[in-house]
Design a protein around this motif. Structure first.
Motif, PDB file in Angstrom:
ATOM      1  N   LEU A 155     -30.070   1.384 -36.505  1.00  0.00           N
ATOM      2  CA  LEU A 155     -31.457   1.815 -36.330  1.00  0.00           C
ATOM      3  C   LEU A 155     -32.404   0.951 -37.137  1.00  0.00           C
ATOM      4  O   LEU A 155     -32.065   0.492 -38.232  1.00  0.00           O
ATOM      5  N   ARG A 156     -33.595   0.759 -36.586  1.00  0.00           N
ATOM      6  CA  ARG A 156     -34.700   0.187 -37.374  1.00  0.00           C
ATOM      7  C   ARG A 156     -35.679   1.327 -37.660  1.00  0.00           C
ATOM      8  O   ARG A 156     -36.179   1.966 -36.736  1.00  0.00           O
ATOM      9  N   LEU A 157     -35.932   1.595 -38.937  1.00  0.00           N
ATOM     10  CA  LEU A 157     -36.792   2.706 -39.330  1.00  0.00           C
ATOM     11  C   LEU A 157     -38.079   2.205 -39.975  1.00  0.00           C
ATOM     12  O   LEU A 157     -38.079   1.215 -40.714  1.00  0.00           O
ATOM     13  N   VAL A 158     -39.167   2.910 -39.696  1.00  0.00           N
ATOM     14  CA  VAL A 158     -40.394   2.792 -40.481  1.00  0.00           C
ATOM     15  C   VAL A 158     -40.470   4.093 -41.260  1.00  0.00           C
ATOM     16  O   VAL A 158     -40.587   5.177 -40.677  1.00  0.00           O
ATOM     17  N   TYR A 159     -40.371   3.976 -42.602  1.00  0.00           N
ATOM     18  CA  TYR A 159     -40.146   5.167 -43.430  1.00  0.00           C
ATOM     19  C   TYR A 159     -41.128   5.236 -44.595  1.00  0.00           C
ATOM     20  O   TYR A 159     -41.405   4.237 -45.255  1.00  0.00           O
ATOM     21  N   TYR A 160     -41.644   6.466 -44.827  1.00  0.00           N
ATOM     22  CA  TYR A 160     -42.526   6.696 -45.971  1.00  0.00           C
ATOM     23  C   TYR A 160     -41.697   7.225 -47.137  1.00  0.00           C
ATOM     24  O   TYR A 160     -41.046   8.262 -47.031  1.00  0.00           O
ATOM     25  N   SER A 161     -41.708   6.507 -48.256  1.00  0.00           N
ATOM     26  CA  SER A 161     -40.991   6.928 -49.450  1.00  0.00           C
ATOM     27  C   SER A 161     -41.964   7.633 -50.379  1.00  0.00           C
ATOM     28  O   SER A 161     -42.897   7.007 -50.915  1.00  0.00           O
ATOM     29  N   ALA A 162     -41.767   8.948 -50.574  1.00  0.00           N
ATOM     30  CA  ALA A 162     -42.692   9.716 -51.412  1.00  0.00           C
ATOM     31  C   ALA A 162     -42.596   9.311 -52.873  1.00  0.00           C
ATOM     32  O   ALA A 162     -43.604   9.294 -53.589  1.00  0.00           O
ATOM     33  N   SER A 163     -41.390   8.981 -53.351  1.00  0.00           N
ATOM     34  CA  SER A 163     -41.244   8.635 -54.761  1.00  0.00           C
ATOM     35  C   SER A 163     -41.898   7.305 -55.110  1.00  0.00           C
ATOM     36  O   SER A 163     -42.304   7.074 -56.243  1.00  0.00           O
ATOM     37  N   ARG A 164     -42.017   6.415 -54.072  1.00  0.00           N
ATOM     38  CA  ARG A 164     -42.659   5.123 -54.322  1.00  0.00           C
ATOM     39  C   ARG A 164     -44.056   5.038 -53.717  1.00  0.00           C
ATOM     40  O   ARG A 164     -44.783   4.090 -53.962  1.00  0.00           O
ATOM     41  N   ASP A 165     -44.415   6.026 -52.899  1.00  0.00           N
ATOM     42  CA  ASP A 165     -45.727   6.076 -52.247  1.00  0.00           C
ATOM     43  C   ASP A 165     -45.980   4.825 -51.412  1.00  0.00           C
ATOM     44  O   ASP A 165     -47.066   4.243 -51.448  1.00  0.00           O
ATOM     45  N   VAL A 166     -44.956   4.382 -50.678  1.00  0.00           N
ATOM     46  CA  VAL A 166     -45.088   3.197 -49.828  1.00  0.00           C
ATOM     47  C   VAL A 166     -44.405   3.461 -48.485  1.00  0.00           C
ATOM     48  O   VAL A 166     -43.509   4.305 -48.372  1.00  0.00           O
ATOM     49  N   VAL A 167     -44.836   2.721 -47.466  1.00  0.00           N
ATOM     50  CA  VAL A 167     -44.194   2.734 -46.153  1.00  0.00           C
ATOM     51  C   VAL A 167     -43.443   1.418 -46.006  1.00  0.00           C
ATOM     52  O   VAL A 167     -44.006   0.348 -46.251  1.00  0.00           O
ATOM     53  N   SER A 168     -42.175   1.489 -45.639  1.00  0.00           N
ATOM     54  CA  SER A 168     -41.374   0.277 -45.512  1.00  0.00           C
ATOM     55  C   SER A 168     -40.612   0.281 -44.193  1.00  0.00           C
ATOM     56  O   SER A 168     -40.439   1.324 -43.554  1.00  0.00           O
ATOM     57  N   GLU A 169     -40.159  -0.895 -43.794  1.00  0.00           N
ATOM     58  CA  GLU A 169     -39.344  -1.037 -42.587  1.00  0.00           C
ATOM     59  C   GLU A 169     -37.977  -1.530 -43.011  1.00  0.00           C
ATOM     60  O   GLU A 169     -37.854  -2.432 -43.842  1.00  0.00           O
ATOM     61  N   ARG A 170     -36.931  -0.920 -42.457  1.00  0.00           N
ATOM     62  CA  ARG A 170     -35.579  -1.309 -42.839  1.00  0.00           C
ATOM     63  C   ARG A 170     -34.605  -1.048 -41.683  1.00  0.00           C
ATOM     64  O   ARG A 170     -34.885  -0.237 -40.806  1.00  0.00           O
ATOM     65  N   VAL A 171     -33.476  -1.745 -41.708  1.00  0.00           N
ATOM     66  CA  VAL A 171     -32.423  -1.551 -40.722  1.00  0.00           C
ATOM     67  C   VAL A 171     -31.289  -0.803 -41.408  1.00  0.00           C
ATOM     68  O   VAL A 171     -30.863  -1.166 -42.508  1.00  0.00           O
ATOM     69  N   VAL A 172     -30.813   0.267 -40.756  1.00  0.00           N
ATOM     70  CA  VAL A 172     -29.785   1.107 -41.361  1.00  0.00           C
ATOM     71  C   VAL A 172     -28.653   1.361 -40.378  1.00  0.00           C
ATOM     72  O   VAL A 172     -28.825   1.255 -39.157  1.00  0.00           O
ATOM     73  N   ASP A 173     -27.498   1.705 -40.937  1.00  0.00           N
ATOM     74  CA  ASP A 173     -26.340   2.110 -40.147  1.00  0.00           C
ATOM     75  C   ASP A 173     -26.137   3.613 -40.359  1.00  0.00           C
ATOM     76  O   ASP A 173     -25.725   4.034 -41.448  1.00  0.00           O
TER      77      ASP A 173
END
Length: 332
Positions: A155-173
């Motif tokens: 999967l390719r995710l666009v994810y909001y990390s609450a602990s870092r207060d940022v939105v990032s894109e990453r590839v996950v299994d």
């Protein structure tokens, strides 16, 4: 002993209608669905072969054709319907279904609502559900994640990390879906971080199923792997806090690690954070319940923000507002 025999009896009584509904299923597939190993399943089948109606002649006994490759019922002896749920069992099942039906990613909401409607109809004695069950709209990203997990795709995710207060894109299994503290998470191997991470479903903004198989490392698929939501990464800044005794609930709601408990009930704790702005906003919301001990830059940030808020209150007082009433409310 009696509990084990009762469990086996229930399984045996349900096996005939199960195999009638799944003719030709392999022993491995059936064992996985029935919650037993293949050896136990074959033992159950051998015992079931000798059961049937009173009289117990060849024409009264259940007849099966089975091997590890294929299982088929050739004569059911009238045992062709699953056992009915007791009222207690039906109630317990309804409570469980309702508790997970609205949690994103845990189950197919359409199937869950349909099952709830059928169980409710059976309890009430109606022959058909009363109208179409109301099905919650599932977010497209959640549907995509469930599909990728079922297909064993990356999967390719666009994810909001609450602990870092940022939105990032990453590839996950994807590995599995887990429930932690009444929130559903995708447990997956993150290729960027090279580690197991948990992604809360309501913080996945976009999800795209990739045309490549998921390949999490073998050690990452262990049941206990990656269930720590907030890994203790030394590269991330560490806040030192003193939490007043009557604010102990903060420790349960946020990723804090208690270090010292004082005689007056206050607790010193630490908390990792990625951005100074985010952690300062969070701590100001606790008012006097939480005191910042370090690091110095965080102490200064909270002090500066507090001073700025008080200055605004002073200005409001100059405009004729009741400053004492404002101070009772405190900073938001």
């Amino acid at each position: 002993m009696s509990s084990r025999l009762s469990t086996r009896l229930s399984r045996l009584l349900n096996m005939v209608p199960y195999f009638l509904a799944n003719p030709g299923i392999s022993a491995a597939e059936a064992a996985a669905e029935l919650g037993v190993d293949t050896k136990q399943l074959m033992g159950d089948l051998n015992q079931l072969w000798m059961c049937g109606l009173p009289g117990y002649g060849p024409g009264d006994l259940i007849d099966l054709s089975f091997s590890e490759e294929s299982i088929e019922v050739t004569f059911s002896a009238g045992i062709d319907r699953p056992l009915r749920l007791t009222s207690i069992e039906a109630t317990a099942l309804l409570v469980a279904l309702r508790s997970i039906a609205d949690l994103p990613g845990m189950v197919d909401p359409t199937a869950a609502r349909s099952a709830i409607a059928k169980i409710e109809s059976a309890i009430s004695g109606e022959t058909a559900p009363r109208g179409e069950p109301e099905v919650p709209v599932e977010a497209p990203a959640v549907t995509t994640v469930r599909s990728a997990l079922a297909d064993a795709r990356a999967l390719r995710l666009v994810y909001y990390s609450a602990s870092r207060d940022v939105v990032s894109e990453r590839v996950v299994d994807p590995i599995r879906i887990v429930l932690v503290d009444n929130n559903s998470y995708l447990q997956a191997w993150c290729r960027q971080a090279e580690g197991v991470r948990l992604f809360r479903f309501d913080r996945i903004e976009e999800a795209t199923e990739l045309d490549e198989p998921a390949r999490p490392p073998s050690h990452a698929t262990d049941e206990s792997a990656g269930l720590d939501l907030f890994s203790d990464d030394p590269a991330v800044a560490l806040a030192r806090l003193r939490i007043r005794g009557d604010y102990g609930w903060v420790l349960d709601q946020y990723p804090m690690h208690p270090v010292v408990v004082h005689p007056d009930g206050d607790v010193e704790a630490t908390m990792r954070f990625a951005t100074l702005d985010w952690i300062a906003r969070l701590l100001l919301g606790f008012g006097s319940g939480v005191t910042v001990l370090g690091p110095p830059e965080l102490v200064n940030a909270v002090r500066d923000r507090s001073a700025a808020a008080l200055a605004v209150y002073e200005d409001l007082g100059d405009l004729g507002y009741d400053r004492s009433a404002i101070e009772e409310v405190g900073p938001a």
